[in-house]
Design a protein around this motif. Structure first.
Motif, short mmCIF file in Angstrom:
data_model
loop_
_atom_site.label_atom_id
_atom_site.label_comp_id
_atom_site.label_asym_id
_atom_site.label_seq_id
_atom_site.Cartn_x
_atom_site.Cartn_y
_atom_site.Cartn_z
N TYR A 1 -112.41 -14.51 83.42
CA TYR A 1 -112.34 -13.19 82.62
C TYR A 1 -112.80 -13.71 81.07
O TYR A 1 -112.54 -14.74 80.61
N ALA A 2 -113.85 -13.00 80.65
CA ALA A 2 -113.80 -12.88 79.12
C ALA A 2 -112.58 -12.43 78.39
O ALA A 2 -112.15 -11.37 79.09
N ILE A 3 -112.21 -13.18 77.23
CA ILE A 3 -111.15 -12.40 76.61
C ILE A 3 -111.55 -11.88 75.21
O ILE A 3 -112.12 -12.56 74.55
N GLY A 4 -111.05 -10.62 74.87
CA GLY A 4 -111.50 -10.11 73.62
C GLY A 4 -110.28 -10.02 72.70
O GLY A 4 -109.06 -9.84 73.26
N TRP A 5 -110.32 -10.11 71.48
CA TRP A 5 -109.30 -9.72 70.62
C TRP A 5 -109.50 -8.42 69.66
O TRP A 5 -110.72 -8.62 69.25
N LYS B 1 -105.98 3.82 61.27
CA LYS B 1 -107.31 3.34 61.63
C LYS B 1 -107.72 3.24 62.97
O LYS B 1 -106.80 3.26 63.75
N GLU B 2 -108.92 3.14 63.14
CA GLU B 2 -109.37 2.84 64.60
C GLU B 2 -109.18 1.47 64.98
O GLU B 2 -109.20 0.61 64.29
N ARG B 3 -109.19 1.28 66.26
CA ARG B 3 -109.21 0.17 66.71
C ARG B 3 -110.60 -0.59 66.58
O ARG B 3 -111.67 -0.17 66.73
N GLU B 4 -110.18 -1.85 66.25
CA GLU B 4 -111.18 -2.77 65.85
C GLU B 4 -111.46 -4.11 66.53
O GLU B 4 -110.64 -5.00 66.71
N GLY B 5 -112.64 -4.26 67.11
CA GLY B 5 -112.90 -5.43 67.92
C GLY B 5 -113.15 -6.75 67.06
O GLY B 5 -113.95 -6.50 65.85
N LEU B 6 -112.59 -7.93 67.27
CA LEU B 6 -112.81 -8.80 66.29
C LEU B 6 -113.30 -10.07 66.84
O LEU B 6 -114.08 -10.76 66.13
N SER B 7 -113.20 -10.40 67.98
CA SER B 7 -113.89 -11.52 68.52
C SER B 7 -113.53 -11.52 70.21
O SER B 7 -113.06 -10.78 70.83
N CYS B 8 -114.55 -12.33 70.82
CA CYS B 8 -114.50 -12.37 72.15
C CYS B 8 -115.00 -13.77 72.74
O CYS B 8 -115.76 -14.30 71.87
N ILE B 9 -114.41 -14.32 73.79
CA ILE B 9 -115.09 -15.62 74.26
C ILE B 9 -115.32 -15.35 75.72
O ILE B 9 -114.37 -14.69 76.49
N SER B 10 -116.39 -16.12 76.20
CA SER B 10 -116.88 -15.78 77.58
C SER B 10 -115.80 -16.56 78.58
O SER B 10 -115.18 -17.24 78.04
N SER B 11 -115.82 -16.37 79.85
CA SER B 11 -114.93 -17.08 80.79
C SER B 11 -115.08 -18.31 80.68
O SER B 11 -114.21 -19.32 80.88
N SER B 12 -116.20 -18.94 80.38
CA SER B 12 -116.49 -20.50 80.48
C SER B 12 -116.16 -21.09 79.08
O SER B 12 -116.07 -22.14 78.85
N VAL C 1 -116.08 -10.27 83.32
CA VAL C 1 -117.70 -9.74 82.96
C VAL C 1 -118.20 -11.07 83.27
O VAL C 1 -117.76 -12.45 82.66
N VAL C 2 -119.52 -11.36 83.74
CA VAL C 2 -120.08 -12.82 84.38
C VAL C 2 -120.99 -13.03 82.85
O VAL C 2 -121.84 -12.18 82.52
N GLY C 3 -120.77 -14.32 82.45
CA GLY C 3 -121.63 -14.87 81.33
C GLY C 3 -121.73 -14.37 80.00
O GLY C 3 -122.61 -14.66 79.38
N GLY C 4 -120.74 -13.58 79.78
CA GLY C 4 -120.78 -13.20 78.47
C GLY C 4 -119.48 -12.36 78.24
O GLY C 4 -118.34 -12.71 78.77
N CYS C 5 -119.68 -11.48 77.19
CA CYS C 5 -118.32 -10.60 77.03
C CYS C 5 -118.87 -9.12 77.01
O CYS C 5 -119.88 -8.69 77.22
N PRO C 6 -117.79 -8.27 77.34
CA PRO C 6 -117.89 -6.93 77.59
C PRO C 6 -118.54 -6.18 76.24
O PRO C 6 -118.16 -6.66 75.22
N ALA C 7 -119.43 -5.28 76.54
CA ALA C 7 -120.07 -4.74 75.39
C ALA C 7 -119.10 -3.61 74.71
O ALA C 7 -119.41 -3.49 73.55
N TYR C 8 -118.23 -3.03 75.47
CA TYR C 8 -117.34 -1.83 75.07
C TYR C 8 -116.10 -2.29 75.54
O TYR C 8 -115.62 -2.72 76.49
N PRO C 9 -114.97 -1.74 74.57
CA PRO C 9 -113.58 -1.65 75.00
C PRO C 9 -113.08 -1.20 76.44
O PRO C 9 -112.43 -1.87 76.96
N ASP C 10 -113.74 -0.28 76.82
CA ASP C 10 -113.60 0.36 78.19
C ASP C 10 -113.91 -0.56 79.15
O ASP C 10 -113.54 -0.25 80.43
N GLU C 11 -114.75 -1.68 79.07
CA GLU C 11 -115.14 -2.51 79.82
C GLU C 11 -114.02 -3.64 80.26
O GLU C 11 -114.04 -4.46 81.28
#
Length: 125
Positions: free
Chosen positions: A32-36, A43-54, A101-111
């Motif tokens: 799993y890719a992990i996002g914070w 305020k609206e939810r804000e995406g801060l960072s993501c790290i890929s599964s590897s 997500v394979v090889g990267g991070c989700p593009a959108y929160p609902d992913e």
């Protein structure tokens, strides 16, 4: 039960540091890719960072770039967010999320497939 649990939040003075942890139970984070994310009152939810599964790919929002660092320890089934130089505007509830997500991070929160309950970070003098 599959869940993510955040910890490490608290009260810190401006300029201080905290390290948040995101631990998984009931499943392994290896694939799993992990996002914070964070959400401040009114305020609206804000995406801060993501790290890929590897762990080979990371990204950061401009608001935290250079101050926050994301990392993962798959052996401990945990992802971290090191937060330095905290500012008043960093006050929010911080959430982690896992996306298959394979090889990267989700593009959108609902992913993202799983979300934690959040941990409060308060920056105040």
């Amino acid at each position: 039960q599959l869940q993510l649990v955040e910890s490490g939040g608290g009260l810190v003075q401006p300029g201080g540091s905290l390290r948040l942890s995101c631990a998984a139970s009931g499943f392994t984070l290896d694939y799993y890719a992990i996002g914070w994310f964070r959400q401040a009152p009114g305020k609206e939810r804000e995406g801060l960072s993501c790290i890929s599964s590897s762990g080979g790919s990371t990204n950061y929002a401009d608001s935290v770039k250079g101050r926050f660092t994301i990392s993962r320890d798959n052996a401990k089934n945990t992802v971290y967010l090191q937060m330095n130089s905290l500012q008043l505007e960093d006050t929010a509830v911080y959430y982690c999320a896992a996306g298959a997500v394979v090889g990267g991070c989700p593009a959108y929160p609902d992913e993202y497939d799983y979300w934690g309950q959040g941990t409060q970070v308060t920056v105040s003098s």
